[in-house]
Design a protein around this motif. Structure first.
Motif, short mmCIF file in Angstrom:
data_model
loop_
_atom_site.label_atom_id
_atom_site.label_comp_id
_atom_site.label_asym_id
_atom_site.label_seq_id
_atom_site.Cartn_x
_atom_site.Cartn_y
_atom_site.Cartn_z
N THR A 42 -9.01 2.59 -2.25
CA THR A 42 -9.04 2.71 -0.79
C THR A 42 -8.71 1.35 -0.18
N GLU A 43 -8.66 1.33 1.16
CA GLU A 43 -8.39 0.06 1.84
C GLU A 43 -9.45 -0.97 1.47
N GLN A 101 0.86 -1.18 0.00
CA GLN A 101 0.00 0.00 0.00
C GLN A 101 0.90 1.23 0.00
N GLN A 146 -8.81 -2.19 -2.21
CA GLN A 146 -7.46 -2.67 -2.50
C GLN A 146 -7.48 -4.11 -3.03
#
Ligand SMILES: Nc1ncnc2c1ncn2[C@@H]1O[C@H](COP(=O)(O)OP(=O)(O)OP(=O)(O)O)[C@@H](O)[C@H]1O
Length: 550
Positions: free
Chosen positions: A397-398, A383, A401
């Motif tokens: 975004t998380e 990341q 991902q």
């Protein structure tokens, strides 16, 4: 104790049932002792009813003991299964960078050694719990005989526990140290298998490796293990000593004081001697549980947790597939490695890069310039610490991902080849596989039956071709090859650059190729150059590079 918490979280209802069974088992044990005591007190002048009662209680005790153990075994089995699955899922879900920071050997030690130690600790739990239940049952009977003497007995047990804790304190510290050394030993043993060629070819290296590394660490582990074993043997002996002291006091001191009837004293002696076996067993299992505790902590230190199992265990990552995209953009993306030896940092980025669907991009640069790191950032394996990645203008975004990573098929230079085509077998796979095997000139070497490769015992170049085959089967919109051609013979290198890559591009795939083969740079639409972690504008266009190379 952490294991009990683990079992409780796995299945509270089962644990309550086990406790109930255990208590019943303890009670029937107590009943048996009471009956034996009664028979002895009546000078063995008992009727058939008592004999029948003895047989009945004996059978009941055995059945309850078996039932308790069977229940705990089932509970253990479930807990172990949950723990293994949870750990495996957590490792897959742990960010790659965190695993790299921990070091792969450490992760392996946790997955093998620690899991084994925890399994063993869970394995002795049935014995531990059954014996505690027997002891509790006996205590109830003893309280009925004389609560004052029970207080005395409990004091003896408490003294044993305090003695155990005091004596075991240093042993538990040693257990932690042993675990550290065992981690180092595991790493060295990896060197033994992975570095076997280097060890065989160099006598002095081999001698130094065996004596200075393996032997040195092994003897440290041996010394610690002997010390730990001796301390735990002493704790066991202490329990036995105190128990004999108690029985001795019952036989030789108490009758003189005249506080308690002789029949009660006899009952106590029998029960105390009967109790010795379960209590001894409890003392013997405590070191195994302590070892389990140390391993448990190690698992936690890896950033994994075993605290909550069952329903809230992390599910398998969702399969998010983005079938198409127009642009992938890296805006000011950075990643930093800390260099312990120089107390400095190596920074990749900030990277500004826009990739279009269907582009064939070469990523070039010197050794250590950051190409693989950029590839890991691009594929979502790392990341970004700074900046962001956008797909068609939408930031990743998380939450997205995982689905972003599904855009990519990659063959890294340290690729791993699974023996089965995991997650890739579907309708028409067999004919596709056949097609790719001939395309990659492997059809005479490898067969794939039912999704299983007939062999992976191939040359590095051939295994890389198989990795490419799986990438083809994945059929993702973006392909990334990290020095794929480095291990191919010149003829197949040419096939890769001049046939396979253009073919992928024709199919609309975006392809990023990390390469040192400058004679083929001309194949690319764009050549990106990395230098010391920074993307530098290519001094020459791709055709110019090709011209220079030829
Ligand atoms: N896991 C890691 N931990 C710490 N530092 C790392 C790690 N991986 C790479 N590095 C450092 O980052 C720098 C860039 O490494 P990277 O592998 O990205 O370079 P590369 O351009 O792919 O090199 P090569 O052409 O030799 O494969 C190197 O100097 C290396 O020391």
């Amino acid at each position: 104790m952490k294991f009990l918490a683990l079992l409780f979280r796995t299945s509270p209802a089962s644990l309550i049932l086990v406790t109930l069974f255990g208590l019943l088992s303890g009670a029937s044990n107590a009943g048996l002792i009471a009956l034996i005591n009664h028979a002895l007190a009546s000078q063995l002048q008992v009727g058939s009813a008592v004999a029948l009662g003895f047989v009945g209680l004996g059978v009941l005790t055995l059945l309850l003991r078996y039932g308790t153990q069977a229940l705990v075994n089932k509970l253990n089995g479930d807990a172990l299964f949950d723990m293994r699955m949870r750990l495996a899922r957590q490792v897959v879900a742990t960010p790659l960078r965190r695993l790299e920071e921990q070091g792969i050997p450490n992760v392996m030690t946790v997955l093998t050694e620690d899991l084994f130690v925890i399994s063993t600790a869970l394995g002795v739990l049935p014995r531990f719990l059954t014996n505690i239940a027997i002891a509790l049952g006996c205590c109830v009977y003893l309280a009925w005989l004389s609560w004052q003497l029970l207080v005395g007995l409990l004091l003896v047990i408490a003294l044993s526990v305090v003695g155990y804790r005091l004596l075991a304190r240093s042993a538990i510290r040693d257990l932690q140290r042993t675990r550290e050394h065992q981690g180092a030993l595991y790493k060295q043993l990896r060197g033994l298998t992975e570095g076997i060629k280097e060890l065989k070819l160099h006598q002095e290296r081999r001698a130094a490796f065996l004596t200075e590394e393996v032997e040195a660490t092994s003897s440290l582990v041996r010394a610690l293990q002997i010390r730990i074993g001796n301390v735990f043997a002493a704790t066991g002996s202490l329990g036995m000593l105190l128990s004999f002291a108690f029985v001795g006091a019952l036989i030789f001191v108490m009758p003189g004081l005249g506080w308690v009837q002789p029949s009660v004293l006899v009952g106590y002696c029998i029960a105390a001697l009967y109790l010795q076996q379960p209590l001894q067993s409890v003392m013997e299992t405590l070191p195994i549980l302590s070892r389990g505790d140390v391993s448990w902590t190690k698992v936690h230190q890896l950033g994994l947790t075993l605290d909550s199992l069952g329903s809230d265990a992390p599910a398998l990552p969702e399969r998010g597939h983005r079938a198409t995209f127009q642009t992938v953009e890296l805006v000011g993306v950075t990643h930093t490695y800390y260099r312990e030896e120089s107390d400095g940092h190596f920074v990749v980025g900030p990277i500004h890069l826009r990739m279009h669907a269907g582009e064939l991009i070469f990523l070039v640069g010197g050794n250590g310039s950051g190409k693989t790191t950029l590839a890991k950032l691009l594929t979502g394996l790392y990341q970004p610490e700074g900046g962001q990645i956008l797909v068609d203008g939408q930031p990743i975004t998380e939450q997205t991902q995982e689905s972003y990573r599904q855009l990519f098929s990659a063959v890294f230079s340290d690729f791993y080849l699974f023996e089965r085509l995991l997650g890739l077998v579907g309708e028409g796979t067999a004919s596709q596989v056949q097609h790719y095997l001939s395309l990659l000139q492997l059809s005479r070497k490898v067969r794939i039956d039912g999704g299983v490769l007939s062999t992976t015992e191939l040359s590095l170049g051939q295994r890389k071709r198989l990795a490419l085959l799986t990438a083809y089967l994945e059929d993702r919109p973006i392909y990334l090859f990290d020095e794929w051609a480095a291990d191919q013979d010149p003829a197949f290198k040419a096939v890769f650059y001049t046939e396979l890559l253009p073919e992928l591009k024709r199919k609309g795939k975006t392809v990023v190729v990390i390469s040192h083969d400058d004679r083929y740079f001309g194949v690319a639409d764009r050549v990106l150059r990395l230098d010391a972690g920074k993307l530098v504008a290519p001094a020459e266009s791709a055709p110019a590079l090709q011209e220079r190379a030829s």
